[in-house]
Write a protein that holds these residues in place. Sequence first.
Motif: not given
Length: 187
Positions: A11, A30-31, A14, A75, A71, A9, A24-26
């Motif tokens: 950002l 990666n998630i 996501f 990230r 954000t 995904y 969840s964090e990006y």
Amino acid sequence: MTIATTQRYSLAEFLELPETKPASEYINGNIQAKPMPQGKHSTLQGRLTAEINRIAQPEKRAYAFPKLRCTFADRSLVPDIAVFQWNNIPTDENGEIQNRFNLAPDWTIEILSPEQSPPRVIEKILFSLQHGSQLGWLIDPDDISVTVFHPDKLAEFKEQGDRLSMLDAIGNWQLTAAELFAWLCLM
């Protein structure tokens, strides 16, 4: 912990996904799921958020937000506590707090959970410091210690009677590591 996904995904993609519990964090495409808070984590998070707001909010110096999505710099992180100086809190045209915070917190606080990797959590704090945060804490309830991070000097290890560094906007509030961890004791 990284969520296994068959699709990568962006950002933006996501941020369009439904929120998860736990959050969840990006990070780097990666998630990653944050661990579900347990007793010590939840106690420290709630009390520290309340104390920061008790000290700083009435005079409109700063505000602490628990589990707020921030954000920035490609990230999307969810610090356990994100503290913003009052003038840095994003507001809309009505002067109300915005839902989306597209900047690093002034002070990022993470509370280590037993299943978390300290280097991964430290990396998130350092990333925040590189992108505008002025202070970072890594609270380790099992070790009864706090590692304090600044953007311009080496990390400091704090325990027992050591005073913990505060965001300048907080004022002269003083808290030691021992006082912080005493909040865990119900006796």
